[in-house]
Each structure stands twice: as C-alpha cells, then as structure tokens.
Design a protein around this motif. Structure first.
Motif, PDB file in Angstrom:
ATOM      1  N   LEU A  99      -6.674  10.201   8.338  1.00 13.46           N
ATOM      2  CA  LEU A  99      -5.382  11.075   8.606  1.00 13.46           C
ATOM      3  C   LEU A  99      -5.821  12.377   8.040  1.00 13.46           C
ATOM      4  CD1 LEU A  99      -2.394  11.368   8.660  1.00 13.46           C
ATOM      5  CD2 LEU A  99      -2.185  10.765   6.088  1.00 13.46           C
ATOM      6  N   ALA A 100      -5.791  13.366   8.858  1.00  8.71           N
ATOM      7  CA  ALA A 100      -6.122  14.602   8.907  1.00  8.71           C
ATOM      8  C   ALA A 100      -5.263  15.574   7.982  1.00  8.71           C
ATOM      9  CB  ALA A 100      -6.586  15.238  10.035  1.00  8.71           C
ATOM     10  N   ASP A 101      -5.490  16.499   7.284  1.00  9.97           N
ATOM     11  CA  ASP A 101      -4.600  17.236   6.483  1.00  9.97           C
ATOM     12  C   ASP A 101      -3.453  16.296   5.848  1.00  9.97           C
ATOM     13  OD1 ASP A 101      -3.416  19.695   5.456  1.00  9.97           O
ATOM     14  OD2 ASP A 101      -2.441  19.889   7.643  1.00  9.97           O
ATOM     15  N   ALA A 102      -3.674  15.490   5.166  1.00 10.78           N
ATOM     16  CA  ALA A 102      -2.510  14.665   4.637  1.00 10.78           C
ATOM     17  C   ALA A 102      -1.436  15.477   4.075  1.00 10.78           C
ATOM     18  CB  ALA A 102      -3.274  13.697   3.742  1.00 10.78           C
ATOM     19  N   ALA A 103      -0.003  15.179   4.288  1.00 11.71           N
ATOM     20  CA  ALA A 103       0.958  15.765   3.825  1.00 11.71           C
ATOM     21  C   ALA A 103       0.830  17.415   3.500  1.00 11.71           C
ATOM     22  CB  ALA A 103       1.251  14.971   2.407  1.00 11.71           C
ATOM     23  N   GLY A 104       0.058  17.977   4.597  1.00 14.50           N
ATOM     24  CA  GLY A 104      -0.147  19.229   4.489  1.00 14.50           C
ATOM     25  C   GLY A 104      -0.858  19.896   3.225  1.00 14.50           C
ATOM     26  N   THR A 105      -1.763  18.983   2.673  1.00 11.52           N
ATOM     27  CA  THR A 105      -2.414  19.367   1.500  1.00 11.52           C
ATOM     28  C   THR A 105      -3.947  19.923   1.777  1.00 11.52           C
ATOM     29  OG1 THR A 105      -3.648  17.051   1.623  1.00 11.52           O
ATOM     30  CG2 THR A 105      -1.640  17.481   0.043  1.00 11.52           C
ATOM     31  N   GLY A 106      -4.189  19.843   3.146  1.00  8.45           N
ATOM     32  CA  GLY A 106      -5.385  20.364   3.501  1.00  8.45           C
ATOM     33  C   GLY A 106      -6.453  19.738   3.284  1.00  8.45           C
ATOM     34  N   VAL A 107      -6.280  18.508   2.736  1.00  4.56           N
ATOM     35  CA  VAL A 107      -7.180  17.283   2.409  1.00  4.56           C
ATOM     36  C   VAL A 107      -7.048  16.009   3.304  1.00  4.56           C
ATOM     37  CG1 VAL A 107      -8.252  15.659   0.424  1.00  4.56           C
ATOM     38  CG2 VAL A 107      -7.248  18.174   0.044  1.00  4.56           C
ATOM     39  N   ASP A 108      -8.302  15.827   3.924  1.00  3.50           N
ATOM     40  CA  ASP A 108      -7.936  14.455   4.808  1.00  3.50           C
ATOM     41  C   ASP A 108      -8.170  13.292   3.883  1.00  3.50           C
ATOM     42  OD1 ASP A 108      -8.255  16.118   6.946  1.00  3.50           O
ATOM     43  OD2 ASP A 108     -10.579  16.209   7.011  1.00  3.50           O
ATOM     44  N   VAL A 109      -7.665  12.167   4.535  1.00  5.68           N
ATOM     45  CA  VAL A 109      -7.746  10.803   3.866  1.00  5.68           C
ATOM     46  C   VAL A 109      -8.961  10.130   4.657  1.00  5.68           C
ATOM     47  CG1 VAL A 109      -6.704   8.493   3.439  1.00  5.68           C
ATOM     48  CG2 VAL A 109      -5.506  10.550   3.095  1.00  5.68           C
TER      49      VAL A 109
END
Ligand code: SF4
Length: 116
Positions: A99-109
């Motif tokens: 999951l890229a850019d998880a919840a708009g955090t800029g961090v991938d899962v």
C-alpha cells in the motif's frame, strides 16, 4: 509542566521525565541514551509510530506488514483501516509495497514476510 513517559526505544523501558514549555521539551531526564531523549522530544511535540499489522491476500491468507517508516500517531487507525481494504496478490516478497502512501502519510506499507 512535566510529563512522565516510558521510552519505547528498547526493552529497557527507561522512565523519562520531560520538562515542557510552550509544547516543546526543554529537558529530558531518566534516559540512558540519546534515543530516549529524541523519543521524548518527538513524543511531546509530534508523536510518531511504526505500525505493524496484517493484510490479507485475495484468498484470505494473512501477510504480516508494517509501515516503512514512522507515521503520525493520530493516523494509526486510518492506516490500519486502509490496510484492511487491500487484497494482496500472491506471491509477495519481503519489502514489497502493498500500500503506497498509506492514508496520505507519505509512508508506504510493506510486507515483512515472503508469502507464496
Ligand atoms: S533511553 Fe535508551 S536505553 Fe533507555 S529505553 Fe530508551 S533506547 Fe533503551
């Protein structure tokens, strides 16, 4: 004001006392190393966490995952919900972005285990 925290930097769990002025840490005591000081300063101003959880494949098989970096503490539930909406396609390799850019955090899962 002061705030008591338990450092989560390692299993020692040092008890920290943070002096706070205007929402910023001005001194930290009780830490054994610099990690504790940095943790306390971040925790009082903009707390962050790495999130570990489980995603499911299209077949319902569990895949352990985590955020590739720290996210704001207030975004944890949004990220976990976003992961629940993902159906991972097999095979998946350790480190693969699920999951890229998880919840708009800029961090991938990313996956933390290879599942085939
Ligand atoms: S202050 Fe350092 S030694 Fe103490 S719990 Fe944190 S990381 Fe571990």
């Amino acid at each position: 004001m002061t705030r008591e925290l338990t450092c989560i930097g390692c299993p020692m769990g040092c008890e920290l006392t943070v002096e706070i002025e205007n929402g910023e840490a001005v001194s930290v005591t009780g830490n054994t190393c610099k990690i504790g000081e940095n943790y306390a300063k971040t925790e009082v101003s903009a707390p962050v966490r790495t999130v570990t959880t489980t995603a499911l494949t299209e077949e319902g098989k569990p895949v352990p995952v985590k955020t590739a970096g720290n996210i704001p503490k207030g975004k944890i539930f949004e990220v976990v919900d976003a992961v629940k909406g993902v159906k991972v396609k097999l095979p998946v390799k350790t480190g693969e972005v699920i999951l890229a850019d998880a919840a708009g955090t800029g961090v991938d899962v990313i996956a933390t285990k290879t599942v085939s």
